[in-house]
Design a protein around this motif. Structure first.
Motif, PDB file in Angstrom:
ATOM      1  N   GLN A  77       6.366   1.227   2.742  1.00  0.00           N
ATOM      2  CA  GLN A  77       5.275   2.009   2.150  1.00  0.00           C
ATOM      3  C   GLN A  77       4.260   1.073   1.506  1.00  0.00           C
ATOM      4  O   GLN A  77       3.061   1.347   1.542  1.00  0.00           O
ATOM      5  CB  GLN A  77       5.810   2.987   1.109  1.00  0.00           C
ATOM      6  N   THR A  78       4.709  -0.017   0.948  1.00  0.00           N
ATOM      7  CA  THR A  78       3.801  -0.991   0.325  1.00  0.00           C
ATOM      8  C   THR A  78       2.884  -1.602   1.376  1.00  0.00           C
ATOM      9  O   THR A  78       1.680  -1.763   1.141  1.00  0.00           O
ATOM     10  CB  THR A  78       4.598  -2.083  -0.407  1.00  0.00           C
ATOM     11  N   ASP A  79       3.442  -1.931   2.554  1.00  0.00           N
ATOM     12  CA  ASP A  79       2.620  -2.474   3.642  1.00  0.00           C
ATOM     13  C   ASP A  79       1.550  -1.469   4.062  1.00  0.00           C
ATOM     14  O   ASP A  79       0.380  -1.827   4.237  1.00  0.00           O
ATOM     15  CB  ASP A  79       3.485  -2.809   4.864  1.00  0.00           C
ATOM     16  N   LEU A  80       1.947  -0.205   4.221  1.00  0.00           N
ATOM     17  CA  LEU A  80       0.992   0.825   4.618  1.00  0.00           C
ATOM     18  C   LEU A  80      -0.061   1.029   3.535  1.00  0.00           C
ATOM     19  O   LEU A  80      -1.256   1.127   3.835  1.00  0.00           O
ATOM     20  CB  LEU A  80       1.706   2.143   4.918  1.00  0.00           C
ATOM     21  N   ALA A  81       0.362   1.056   2.289  1.00  0.00           N
ATOM     22  CA  ALA A  81      -0.582   1.224   1.180  1.00  0.00           C
ATOM     23  C   ALA A  81      -1.615   0.108   1.175  1.00  0.00           C
ATOM     24  O   ALA A  81      -2.818   0.361   1.004  1.00  0.00           O
ATOM     25  CB  ALA A  81       0.174   1.262  -0.145  1.00  0.00           C
ATOM     26  N   THR A  82      -1.170  -1.120   1.379  1.00  0.00           N
ATOM     27  CA  THR A  82      -2.086  -2.264   1.421  1.00  0.00           C
ATOM     28  C   THR A  82      -3.103  -2.089   2.539  1.00  0.00           C
ATOM     29  O   THR A  82      -4.299  -2.292   2.339  1.00  0.00           O
ATOM     30  CB  THR A  82      -1.296  -3.570   1.613  1.00  0.00           C
ATOM     31  N   ALA A  83      -2.628  -1.692   3.706  1.00  0.00           N
ATOM     32  CA  ALA A  83      -3.528  -1.500   4.852  1.00  0.00           C
ATOM     33  C   ALA A  83      -4.543  -0.394   4.606  1.00  0.00           C
ATOM     34  O   ALA A  83      -5.678  -0.472   5.066  1.00  0.00           O
ATOM     35  CB  ALA A  83      -2.714  -1.189   6.106  1.00  0.00           C
ATOM     36  N   LEU A  84      -4.133   0.643   3.868  1.00  0.00           N
ATOM     37  CA  LEU A  84      -5.025   1.780   3.610  1.00  0.00           C
ATOM     38  C   LEU A  84      -5.880   1.582   2.367  1.00  0.00           C
ATOM     39  O   LEU A  84      -6.787   2.377   2.109  1.00  0.00           O
ATOM     40  CB  LEU A  84      -4.203   3.067   3.462  1.00  0.00           C
ATOM     41  N   GLY A  85      -5.563   0.576   1.572  1.00  0.00           N
ATOM     42  CA  GLY A  85      -6.333   0.330   0.354  1.00  0.00           C
ATOM     43  C   GLY A  85      -5.986   1.290  -0.776  1.00  0.00           C
ATOM     44  O   GLY A  85      -6.845   1.627  -1.588  1.00  0.00           O
ATOM     45  N   VAL A  86      -4.734   1.740  -0.804  1.00  0.00           N
ATOM     46  CA  VAL A  86      -4.262   2.631  -1.873  1.00  0.00           C
ATOM     47  C   VAL A  86      -2.999   2.010  -2.469  1.00  0.00           C
ATOM     48  O   VAL A  86      -2.502   0.998  -1.986  1.00  0.00           O
ATOM     49  CB  VAL A  86      -3.977   4.065  -1.351  1.00  0.00           C
ATOM     50  N   SER A  87      -2.466   2.625  -3.497  1.00  0.00           N
ATOM     51  CA  SER A  87      -1.245   2.105  -4.109  1.00  0.00           C
ATOM     52  C   SER A  87      -0.011   2.611  -3.363  1.00  0.00           C
ATOM     53  O   SER A  87      -0.054   3.644  -2.680  1.00  0.00           O
ATOM     54  CB  SER A  87      -1.164   2.525  -5.579  1.00  0.00           C
ATOM     55  N   GLN A  88       1.090   1.892  -3.534  1.00  0.00           N
ATOM     56  CA  GLN A  88       2.352   2.336  -2.945  1.00  0.00           C
ATOM     57  C   GLN A  88       2.749   3.681  -3.520  1.00  0.00           C
ATOM     58  O   GLN A  88       3.296   4.527  -2.825  1.00  0.00           O
ATOM     59  CB  GLN A  88       3.447   1.280  -3.187  1.00  0.00           C
ATOM     60  N   ALA A  89       2.448   3.913  -4.804  1.00  0.00           N
ATOM     61  CA  ALA A  89       2.777   5.189  -5.439  1.00  0.00           C
ATOM     62  C   ALA A  89       2.040   6.347  -4.750  1.00  0.00           C
ATOM     63  O   ALA A  89       2.605   7.433  -4.593  1.00  0.00           O
ATOM     64  CB  ALA A  89       2.441   5.153  -6.921  1.00  0.00           C
TER      65      ALA A  89
END
Length: 103
Positions: A24-36
């Protein structure tokens, strides 16, 4: 019992994360949002917006309609180069450019 669209998207995202070995952290980084924020969307506490779905599909290299169709279709549409193979580390995740994330 039929799955709702929200359930289909959550399951498709979970399947894509598993298939690629991303977190989820990888996806969040790619989307420019937080893991939360990704976690809240995946738990159902918040919804994936249509813009989010576009960005997720672009990140995984699939058509947004494949993502919306659910986990089976999303997994089938995932490009072979994005799939993790035994012993292979996940690809490096880069954030989407601002213009890519708003398409």
């Amino acid at each position: 019992m039929r799955m709702t669209l929200a359930e289909r998207v959550r399951l498709a995202v979970a399947t894509l994360l598993h298939a690629t070995g991303e977190s989820q952290t990888d996806l969040a980084t790619a989307l420019g949002v937080s893991q939360a924020q990704v976690s809240r969307r995946q738990s159902g506490a918040a919804a994936w917006s249509l813009d989010d779905c576009d960005a997720v599909a672009a990140h995984f290299g699939i058509d947004v309609l494949d993502l919306l169709s659910g986990p089976t279709r999303a997994s089938e549409a995932l490009p072979e180069g994005r799939r993790r193979s035994p012993g292979r580390r996940p690809a490096v995740v880069r954030p989407l450019a601002r213009e890519e994330s708003t398409r």
